[in-house]
Design a protein around this motif. Sequence first.
Motif, PDB file in Angstrom:
ATOM      1  N   GLU A 189      32.936  36.969  34.708  1.00  0.00           N
ATOM      2  CA  GLU A 189      33.832  36.469  35.755  1.00  0.00           C
ATOM      3  C   GLU A 189      33.946  34.955  35.733  1.00  0.00           C
ATOM      4  OE1 GLU A 189      32.238  38.114  39.319  1.00  0.00           O
ATOM      5  OE2 GLU A 189      33.316  40.004  39.095  1.00  0.00           O
ATOM      6  N   SER A 190      32.970  34.290  35.153  1.00  0.00           N
ATOM      7  CA  SER A 190      33.005  32.826  35.121  1.00  0.00           C
ATOM      8  C   SER A 190      33.905  32.292  33.995  1.00  0.00           C
ATOM      9  CB  SER A 190      31.591  32.269  34.956  1.00  0.00           C
ATOM     10  OG  SER A 190      31.073  32.615  33.681  1.00  0.00           O
ATOM     11  N   ILE A 191      34.326  33.145  33.090  1.00  0.00           N
ATOM     12  CA  ILE A 191      35.177  32.722  31.967  1.00  0.00           C
ATOM     13  C   ILE A 191      36.637  32.845  32.388  1.00  0.00           C
ATOM     14  CG2 ILE A 191      35.808  33.154  29.574  1.00  0.00           C
ATOM     15  CD1 ILE A 191      33.032  34.395  29.196  1.00  0.00           C
ATOM     16  N   GLU A 192      37.360  31.748  32.293  1.00  0.00           N
ATOM     17  CA  GLU A 192      38.774  31.776  32.681  1.00  0.00           C
ATOM     18  C   GLU A 192      39.613  32.443  31.602  1.00  0.00           C
ATOM     19  OE1 GLU A 192      40.525  28.206  34.110  1.00  0.00           O
ATOM     20  OE2 GLU A 192      38.651  27.533  35.024  1.00  0.00           O
ATOM     21  N   GLY A 193      40.573  33.249  32.012  1.00  0.00           N
ATOM     22  CA  GLY A 193      41.497  33.884  31.085  1.00  0.00           C
ATOM     23  C   GLY A 193      40.942  35.106  30.381  1.00  0.00           C
ATOM     24  N   ILE A 194      39.769  35.575  30.777  1.00  0.00           N
ATOM     25  CA  ILE A 194      39.167  36.717  30.084  1.00  0.00           C
ATOM     26  C   ILE A 194      39.841  38.035  30.460  1.00  0.00           C
ATOM     27  CG2 ILE A 194      37.352  37.298  31.724  1.00  0.00           C
ATOM     28  CD1 ILE A 194      35.544  37.430  29.116  1.00  0.00           C
ATOM     29  N   GLU A 195      40.580  38.065  31.557  1.00  0.00           N
ATOM     30  CA  GLU A 195      41.191  39.318  31.985  1.00  0.00           C
ATOM     31  C   GLU A 195      42.276  39.813  31.034  1.00  0.00           C
ATOM     32  OE1 GLU A 195      43.248  35.879  33.867  1.00  0.00           O
ATOM     33  OE2 GLU A 195      41.187  36.558  33.961  1.00  0.00           O
ATOM     34  N   ILE A 196      42.721  38.973  30.109  1.00  0.00           N
ATOM     35  CA  ILE A 196      43.758  39.380  29.156  1.00  0.00           C
ATOM     36  C   ILE A 196      43.184  40.226  28.014  1.00  0.00           C
ATOM     37  CG2 ILE A 196      43.621  37.332  27.694  1.00  0.00           C
ATOM     38  CD1 ILE A 196      46.867  39.015  28.729  1.00  0.00           C
TER      39      ILE A 196
END
Length: 61
Positions: A10-17
């Motif tokens: 959750e702390s990594i930005e843009g990982i939801e892609i």
Amino acid sequence: MLKFVKGHMESIEGIEIYPMISLLIFFIFFAALFWWVVTAKKEHIKEVSNIPLETENETTL
């Protein structure tokens, strides 16, 4: 253990892609495989299915 991984992800930005990209690759691969199986010529399928039974081209090491 899962809480640690989830919190870190959750702390990594843009990982939801990445899950969406994985699903898209998975879907495209199996859709293409299905299309190839449906459109394959029956002669080709029969020829390929008889390859293990052929003894003419056997080579021994």
